[in-house]
Scaffold this motif. Structure first.
Motif, PDB file in Angstrom:
ATOM      1  N   ILE A  27     -19.841  19.859 -35.036  1.00 49.32           N
ATOM      2  CA  ILE A  27     -19.078  21.104 -35.136  1.00 49.32           C
ATOM      3  C   ILE A  27     -17.604  20.795 -34.879  1.00 49.32           C
ATOM      4  O   ILE A  27     -17.246  20.240 -33.834  1.00 49.32           O
ATOM      5  N   ALA A  28     -16.757  21.154 -35.846  1.00 50.62           N
ATOM      6  CA  ALA A  28     -15.317  20.928 -35.728  1.00 50.62           C
ATOM      7  C   ALA A  28     -14.634  22.251 -35.433  1.00 50.62           C
ATOM      8  O   ALA A  28     -14.538  23.119 -36.298  1.00 50.62           O
ATOM      9  N   GLY A  29     -14.191  22.405 -34.202  1.00 50.87           N
ATOM     10  CA  GLY A  29     -13.552  23.642 -33.768  1.00 50.87           C
ATOM     11  C   GLY A  29     -14.410  24.376 -32.763  1.00 50.87           C
ATOM     12  O   GLY A  29     -15.580  24.665 -33.035  1.00 50.87           O
ATOM     13  N   LEU A  30     -13.829  24.674 -31.606  1.00 47.32           N
ATOM     14  CA  LEU A  30     -14.597  25.338 -30.549  1.00 47.32           C
ATOM     15  C   LEU A  30     -13.967  26.669 -30.164  1.00 47.32           C
ATOM     16  O   LEU A  30     -13.732  26.962 -28.988  1.00 47.32           O
ATOM     17  N   GLY A  31     -13.696  27.489 -31.196  1.00 45.48           N
ATOM     18  CA  GLY A  31     -13.333  28.874 -30.931  1.00 45.48           C
ATOM     19  C   GLY A  31     -14.603  29.665 -30.664  1.00 45.48           C
ATOM     20  O   GLY A  31     -15.650  29.104 -30.320  1.00 45.48           O
ATOM     21  N   ALA A  32     -14.532  30.970 -30.860  1.00 46.57           N
ATOM     22  CA  ALA A  32     -15.685  31.823 -30.575  1.00 46.57           C
ATOM     23  C   ALA A  32     -16.897  31.416 -31.403  1.00 46.57           C
ATOM     24  O   ALA A  32     -18.025  31.344 -30.884  1.00 46.57           O
ATOM     25  N   ILE A  33     -16.701  31.120 -32.692  1.00 42.81           N
ATOM     26  CA  ILE A  33     -17.816  30.762 -33.562  1.00 42.81           C
ATOM     27  C   ILE A  33     -18.361  29.387 -33.204  1.00 42.81           C
ATOM     28  O   ILE A  33     -19.576  29.188 -33.083  1.00 42.81           O
ATOM     29  N   GLY A  34     -17.475  28.408 -33.035  1.00 41.56           N
ATOM     30  CA  GLY A  34     -17.910  27.054 -32.702  1.00 41.56           C
ATOM     31  C   GLY A  34     -18.685  26.987 -31.399  1.00 41.56           C
ATOM     32  O   GLY A  34     -19.696  26.287 -31.290  1.00 41.56           O
ATOM     33  N   LYS A  35     -18.230  27.720 -30.401  1.00 43.52           N
ATOM     34  CA  LYS A  35     -18.937  27.728 -29.116  1.00 43.52           C
ATOM     35  C   LYS A  35     -20.312  28.370 -29.239  1.00 43.52           C
ATOM     36  O   LYS A  35     -21.303  27.882 -28.679  1.00 43.52           O
ATOM     37  N   SER A  36     -20.364  29.482 -29.954  1.00 46.58           N
ATOM     38  CA  SER A  36     -21.642  30.166 -30.149  1.00 46.58           C
ATOM     39  C   SER A  36     -22.638  29.249 -30.860  1.00 46.58           C
ATOM     40  O   SER A  36     -23.804  29.133 -30.453  1.00 46.58           O
ATOM     41  N   LEU A  37     -22.187  28.593 -31.913  1.00 43.97           N
ATOM     42  CA  LEU A  37     -23.056  27.682 -32.651  1.00 43.97           C
ATOM     43  C   LEU A  37     -23.510  26.510 -31.781  1.00 43.97           C
ATOM     44  O   LEU A  37     -24.685  26.128 -31.793  1.00 43.97           O
ATOM     45  N   SER A  38     -22.577  25.949 -31.037  1.00 45.56           N
ATOM     46  CA  SER A  38     -22.901  24.804 -30.188  1.00 45.56           C
ATOM     47  C   SER A  38     -23.978  25.162 -29.173  1.00 45.56           C
ATOM     48  O   SER A  38     -24.942  24.408 -28.974  1.00 45.56           O
ATOM     49  N   THR A  39     -23.815  26.304 -28.542  1.00 44.58           N
ATOM     50  CA  THR A  39     -24.786  26.737 -27.536  1.00 44.58           C
ATOM     51  C   THR A  39     -26.159  26.930 -28.173  1.00 44.58           C
ATOM     52  O   THR A  39     -27.190  26.512 -27.620  1.00 44.58           O
ATOM     53  N   HIS A  40     -26.172  27.545 -29.345  1.00 47.27           N
ATOM     54  CA  HIS A  40     -27.430  27.834 -30.035  1.00 47.27           C
ATOM     55  C   HIS A  40     -28.134  26.547 -30.458  1.00 47.27           C
ATOM     56  O   HIS A  40     -29.341  26.374 -30.222  1.00 47.27           O
ATOM     57  N   LEU A  41     -27.393  25.649 -31.070  1.00 44.40           N
ATOM     58  CA  LEU A  41     -27.993  24.417 -31.560  1.00 44.40           C
ATOM     59  C   LEU A  41     -28.438  23.503 -30.423  1.00 44.40           C
ATOM     60  O   LEU A  41     -29.502  22.880 -30.492  1.00 44.40           O
ATOM     61  N   ALA A  42     -27.623  23.423 -29.373  1.00 45.97           N
ATOM     62  CA  ALA A  42     -27.975  22.552 -28.249  1.00 45.97           C
ATOM     63  C   ALA A  42     -29.225  23.027 -27.519  1.00 45.97           C
ATOM     64  O   ALA A  42     -29.914  22.237 -26.870  1.00 45.97           O
ATOM     65  N   SER A  43     -29.523  24.316 -27.652  1.00 47.14           N
ATOM     66  CA  SER A  43     -30.721  24.855 -26.991  1.00 47.14           C
ATOM     67  C   SER A  43     -31.997  24.504 -27.739  1.00 47.14           C
ATOM     68  O   SER A  43     -33.102  24.801 -27.275  1.00 47.14           O
TER      69      SER A  43
END
Length: 275
Positions: free
Chosen positions: A14-30
């Motif tokens: 994931i390139a970019g950790l704004g609101a969308i990037g953070k949400s995606l990261s949390t979801h995928l890492a889970s």
């Protein structure tokens, strides 16, 4: 009987950790999507990114943009539009997939589409806030007569847009709706690069950015990003209205992150619904 127990996970960066990037990261890492694994992220502020990844369910690497490609099979671009080429070019060159959220930037980077054609890489644009995209794609197989869209956004979500700055338009302290733009999708993508990816996706799926017409209103009476689209074609005439709940970033709806998750889930699915 054979099984797929040895099948490798699809690695995602994931390139970019704004609101969308953070949400995606949390979801995928889970581990929410079987067969899909978050392996790396990139952000402008590496120190903040390091702090953020400590909150994830499993550790992932924090890397520079140019170092993401060896770590992943798919990159999700959630960054400022001007970084699009830097993010997805290495993946396309290596015949990999790039999921692009700054789809407006694609209009001004046709070289990236040509690169994908040459190498066999794939640029993917998620449905995002655009309900009815399947209907538009199907209608485009015939003859589309016209596409019109009216967007209404809370003024705060439009602040700082290049079009407003260039034309000295203020959306502060509005007490009633103000029409701030009339034109086509390509002009909108240039004037509102952080706001109007939805109309660009609509245009690319339909009759093109020059023929897709748009009005934008700064509207203090709405709390959601609202899009009304009317399509007239030889197979159907349809109107759709979306009221998207903003994410932590008022320019972007929450449903965008969920749309990317749905797209990633489809990559591993043996039963797919929708065009």
């Amino acid at each position: 009987m054979t099984t797929n127990s040895n099948k490798k996970n699809i690695r995602v960066a994931i390139a970019g950790l704004g609101a969308i990037g953070k949400s995606l990261s949390t979801h995928l890492a889970s581990g929410a999507i079987p067969g899909v694994e978050l392996t790396a992220v990139s952000a402008k502020d590496h120190q903040k990114a390091q702090e953020f990844v400590k909150t994830l369910a499993h550790p992932v690497k924090v890397l520079k943009i140019e170092d993401l490609e060896p770590e992943a099979d798919v990159v999700v671009e959630c960054a400022p539009a001007n970084l699009l080429g830097d993010i997805i070019t290495p993946f396309l060159k290596n015949q990999k997939r790039a999921i692009v959220l700054s789809v407006g930037a694609i209009l001004f980077r046709p070289d990236l589409v040509e690169l994908a054609k040459e190498t066999g890489g794939v640029i993917m644009v998620p449905t995002g806030a655009l309900i009815g995209l399947d209907a538009m794609v199907a209608a485009a197989e015939g003859n589309i007569h016209s596409v019109r869209m009216i967007t209404r956004k809370p003024p705060k979500g439009l602040e700082g847009a290049p079009h407003l700055i260039e034309h000295h338009i203020s959306v502060a302290n509005l007490t009633e709706p103000l029409k701030i733009f009339t034109g086509n999708a390509k002009e909108a993508a240039k004037g509102f690069p952080a706001n109007l990816n939805v109309v660009v996706a609509l245009a690319l799926a339909g009759i093109g950015p020059e023929k897709t017409l748009l009005e934008i209103w700064a509207d203090p009476t709405v709390v959601r990003n609202t899009h009304t689209i009317t399509v007239d074609s030889d197979s159907a005439k349809f109107t759709m209205t979306m009221e998207n709940i903003p994410s932590e970033n008022p320019r972007t709806g929450r449903i965008v992150a969920q749309s990317v998750v749905a797209m990633l889930r489809k990559l591993t699915s043996h039963f797919q619904v929708g065009t």
